[in-house]
Every structure is written in C-alpha cells, then in structure tokens.
Design an enzyme around this catalytic site. Structure first.
Site, mmCIF file in Angstrom:
data_model
loop_
_atom_site.group_PDB
_atom_site.id
_atom_site.type_symbol
_atom_site.label_atom_id
_atom_site.label_comp_id
_atom_site.label_asym_id
_atom_site.label_seq_id
_atom_site.Cartn_x
_atom_site.Cartn_y
_atom_site.Cartn_z
ATOM 1 N N CYS A 55 -5.526 -0.077 3.171
ATOM 2 C CA CYS A 55 -5.749 1.307 2.773
ATOM 3 C C CYS A 55 -7.010 1.394 1.926
ATOM 4 C CB CYS A 55 -4.556 1.841 1.979
ATOM 5 S SG CYS A 55 -2.982 1.761 2.865
ATOM 6 N N GLY B 129 -8.255 3.555 6.625
ATOM 7 C CA GLY B 129 -6.967 4.134 6.980
ATOM 8 C C GLY B 129 -7.119 5.527 7.528
ATOM 9 N N ASN C 284 -3.343 -0.491 -2.346
ATOM 10 C CA ASN C 284 -3.901 -1.108 -1.150
ATOM 11 C C ASN C 284 -3.402 -2.538 -1.084
ATOM 12 O OD1 ASN C 284 -5.575 -2.015 0.988
ATOM 13 N ND2 ASN C 284 -7.156 -2.621 -0.481
ATOM 14 N N GLY C 285 -2.726 -2.895 -0.003
ATOM 15 C CA GLY C 285 -2.227 -4.252 0.139
ATOM 16 C C GLY C 285 -0.786 -4.266 0.601
ATOM 17 N N TYR D 59 -14.081 -7.911 9.387
ATOM 18 C CA TYR D 59 -13.827 -6.665 10.115
ATOM 19 C C TYR D 59 -13.677 -5.442 9.227
ATOM 20 C CZ TYR D 59 -11.145 -3.194 12.805
ATOM 21 O OH TYR D 59 -10.708 -2.043 13.382
#
Length: 500
Positions: A2, A28, A101-102, A256
C-alpha cells in the site's frame, strides 16, 4: 502493498495529501482514504476505487484541518471491500487514526489476544485494524498525560507484540502524527520537511517521490524500530523504540514496486534497475555468446530501465514494441486471476513492425504467476516474431511473500516446483533466463554501504523474521489463494445482497 502519507502543516493539508496519494497510486488501486484533524474534529473520506474517483470537490472541501493522513490500498488478504479501506479509526484513547503498509505475520494471535485479553472489538479481519487496536491498548496503558515519551513507550510495546513487515502512520486527534517502521526495516517510510513563512511543515510517506512532488526536502529514512512524533504545532520528536533486529529492506521494492524516481534507504531505484540490466546482460552473454537476438523489447513500464542496459551490453537494438494503455492498473496487484488475465490484453498492444520475422528478447522485471508473461509472449508471436526469448531482471519467484506483497501461495507461482526450462515451456518462450540472486543483491546494494542485506524471501525462501514456519505458510495457502479470496468475495456479496 500500500501507499501511506501523513502531513503536519501550518495550512490545510487535504489537497497536499490528495496530491501525494496520486503520486503513490502505483502502490494500490483498490481503495483510497484521507482523514484530517481540524482543532480536534475528525473529518474522513474513504471508498473503493482510484484516488481521482474517490475524492471529488465536495469531499475535498469537507476535509478540513492542518493535519492528516492518507492511504491507497491493494488487498493482500481479506477481500476487496469498503470495510477494509484505510485509514482506520478508534475513538479511545484520544481518538486514533492509522494507516499501514505491509503485513503482520501473527495477525491471528493478535486478534485472539485483543478480543479475549484486551477486551477490544474487531470489525474486520484486517491486520491494520489489529495493529491499530494494539497501539490504542498500549497508549491506554500509559498513565498521565500524552507525552512523546508515553507515545514512544507504546510504540515499543507494539513492536514487541506485532511481527512482520510494516510502515505505519497514525494521527492522534488534537495532538499530532506518529510514524514508525518495523524493527527489520522491511517496508519503507521516509521523512521530509518544508520551510514556509509560517514555520516548518513535515511529511512522512512510503516513497521519496511523494516528497519531491509536493516540494518537500528529503530529510531521511525512518530507521528500523524508530518512531517519530510530530506535534500539531510542528515540533518533531524521534526515538529508537526497540533494538534494531536487522536492516533488511524488501528487495522487491527495487525490482518492481517502487517508482524509478524514488530513493529508498539511500538507494536509487533507477540506478539499481540499470545495474540489474547490466548483470542480466552479462549472464545472457555467458549462456548464449553467439546469440541471434535482433531486438530487445521491454514489458512496460518497470522493466524499461533494465532492458535499455541489456540492449546496450548486447550490442543490439532497443525498441518499444508494446504500447501501454495508461488507464489500466498494474496487473500484478489486481485481485483475482480472471481480472489479471483480462487486463493484460486491455493494457498492452503490440507494434507488429518491431516483431515481424525477428528473434526478440523480451525483458520483464520479474515473473510471478506467469499470467502476464504467457499472454505477452503470445502477443509477440501473433505480431510475427520468429523467436521469442524471455529475460527476467529478478530471480525465479518460488516462495510466498509474507510481508505485504501479494505472492502468498506457492502453488500460484509459475516457478514453484519447476526448473527454468519448464517455466519457459509453461509461458511459451523459446528460451528463458533469470537474474542470479547474488547479482540482484549486488545491483541493489551498490549505493549504500549501510545496507548489505535484504529481505529476499520470495526468491530464497529465507524469512528475516523468526516466526514464518511451514505451518504458517500452509495456513496462508488455505486462506489467501485466489480461490479462497473468491469464496470470501462470494460470501460478502451474499451478505450484502441479503440487506439490499
């Protein structure tokens, strides 16, 4: 994976948070949310969809205040629903908003403990809601006034209870913004500041590119186990809240996920991808010194930088053979195999002239499920390619990622249980080459001597936290496969339909 952002300013922040989320949209595309604080009053807007679709003028006018946090989500677990859109909020103590995030690796245990011992209610299966309630409980346990030291003590307790990879931004209503990072530094989070005529504004975000877009000066990365607290008046506090267990950023951010113009933990994403291309070309020349490659073509967008270096090292032409539809999201992070397969053809169109009667080397950043690779190779053949070779700038993805990237199930990874030749056959390539893991690590760590190791679990099967057991992976397989997500989505639709 995210995107998160938080801003404390002397001016209204809603537009700035919106602008930052637009820049972080690549992290996201399932849902977006903003919460702001105006003199102790909370304003919120969140919904499913892209940032530009979630927020209209009426929402922006409503989001008052000089302090706020924002989030863009893609689901690695649970289902794609409004209930799991972030930020989350609890009203006690103080009123706490939190975006994350995670992924936590002990969510089930936390949820059980929160309900049975801490007597807290959980409304979703989200690990973010669990993390928020752990933080709220630990803050509630601090006696006296809400001081920076009390906040840092609570964050330290969160680190003791919560395992996994996480970058967190939390807003304490009427008080300020707290940001912290897991003790291994797996997920990224950066701090920036901007001097104005009214004082100093501060911003925390997932990537440095968000700071750049809003004119903030990069201050530094938040360190593993460190927390910062920015008071509503702009006073900044920092503390190492627990012992650093390692400094192992997720290497897939560089392969990426992150934008090429970001700098993460002192490492340029763009430069690291250039070096990936150099190393990959060296391996190609070693394995196929008398190659017949006519042209190198990247799979847009994240492989362009590596592909250009491959072409230069091989001494062959570089061409843009695929035109990308900018209005289709990143297929890797789309929920569900059927959606991913449909989106590949919608996203890319081949330029026949660049393929016709040529031996083509396609370069991609990685191969995960193989869906995109297979369809792109088919498109290259339909465009007239004589041979289609395929090169991955990353090693073979053979293991689940448990720290927030949607690679949770080994059986859905095309390289799991297959050697390189078998993967080439599965995706329809005439020949396939992967980057060596040692070369990838050397390519990424080049810029920063402080970072010598990375989380490479999806390539190596070695997890930097000590709680990823075979039993955990088996449970994740049963809970997070595309089939399991589809079943939960059908259940959700059935429940919502019964109330419509």
């Amino acid at each position: 994976m995210c995107g998160i952002v938080g801003i404390v300013s002397q001016q209204p922040v809603a537009q700035s948070i919106y602008d930052a989320l637009i820049v972080l949209q690549h992290r996201g595309q399932d849902a977006a949310g903003i919460m702001t604080d105006a003199n102790g009053t909370l304003y919120t807007r969140k919904s499913k969809g892209l940032v530009q679709d979630v927020f209209h003028q009426r929402h922006m006018s409503f989001l008052r205040g000089n302090m706020g946090i924002g989030h863009v989500r893609y689901p690695t677990a649970g289902w794609s629903s409004l209930a799991e859109a972030q930020p989350f909020y609890v009203n006690s103590p103080y009123g706490i908003c939190l975006a994350h995030n995670g992924n936590l690796t002990n969510t089930s245990q936390l949820q059980d403990m929160l309900v049975k011992q801490d007597k807290r209610h959980l409304n979703t299966g989200s690990d973010t809601e669990a993390l928020l309630n752990v933080f709220a409980h630990e803050l509630q346990s601090q006696s006296g006034e809400l001081t920076p030291e009390a906040i840092f003590t609570a964050v330290g307790a969160v680190h003791e209870r919560c395992h996994g990879g996480y970058g967190v931004i939390s807003m304490l209503i009427g008080h300020g913004i707290v940001a912290f990072r897991d003790p291994h530094g797996i997920r990224p989070i950066v701090l920036g500041k901007k001097e104005t005529k009214d004082g100093t504004d501060y911003m925390v975000a997932s990537e440095s590119v968000a700071l750049d877009a809003l004119g903030f000066e990069f201050e530094r990365d938040i360190l593993p186990g460190e927390a910062i607290f920015i008071e509503a008046d702009g006073t900044l506090h920092r503390k190492q809240c627990c012992e650093r267990r390692s400094y192992t950023p997720c290497i897939f951010e560089f392969v990426y996920f992150a934008r090429p113009d970001s700098i993460i933990d002192g490492i340029s994403v763009y430069k690291s991808r250039m070096r990936m291309g150099d190393r990959l070309a060296e391996k190609i020349l070693e394995l196929m010194p008398d190659h017949d490659i006519d042209v190198v073509i990247p799979i847009p967008d994240s492989s362009r930088t590596s592909a250009q270096q491959v072409a230069q090292k091989l001494g062959v032409k570089y061409r843009e053979g695929f035109i990308k539809n900018r209005y289709i999201g990143r297929t890797f992070i789309m929920p569900g195999q059927a959606v991913r397969e449909k989106s590949v053809r919608q996203k890319l169109n081949a330029i026949d002239l660049e393929f016709r009667d040529k031996a083509v080397l396609l370069v991609d950043d990685s191969i995960v499920r193989g869906t995109t690779s297979k369809q792109i190779i088919e498109m290259a053949r339909e465009a007239g390619a004589r041979k289609v070779y395929f090169a991955s700038a990353a090693p073979a993805v053979r293991y689940p990622n448990v720290y927030g990237i949607d690679m949770p199930v080994s059986s859905e990874l095309v390289a799991s249980g297959r050697n390189d030749a078998e993967v080439a056959e599965a995706i329809g390539a005439d020949w396939l080459v992967y980057q060596e893991l040692s070369d990838l690590i050397d390519a990424v760590k080049y810029d920063n001597g402080d970072i010598t190791e990375f989380d490479t679990s999806c390539f190596s099967g070695t997890y930097v936290t000590d709680d990823v057991s075979p039993e955990y992976l088996a449970r994740m397989e049963s809970e997070r496969s595309d089939a399991a997500k589809h079943r939960r989505e059908q259940q959700r639709l059935a429940v919502e339909g019964s109330y419509s």
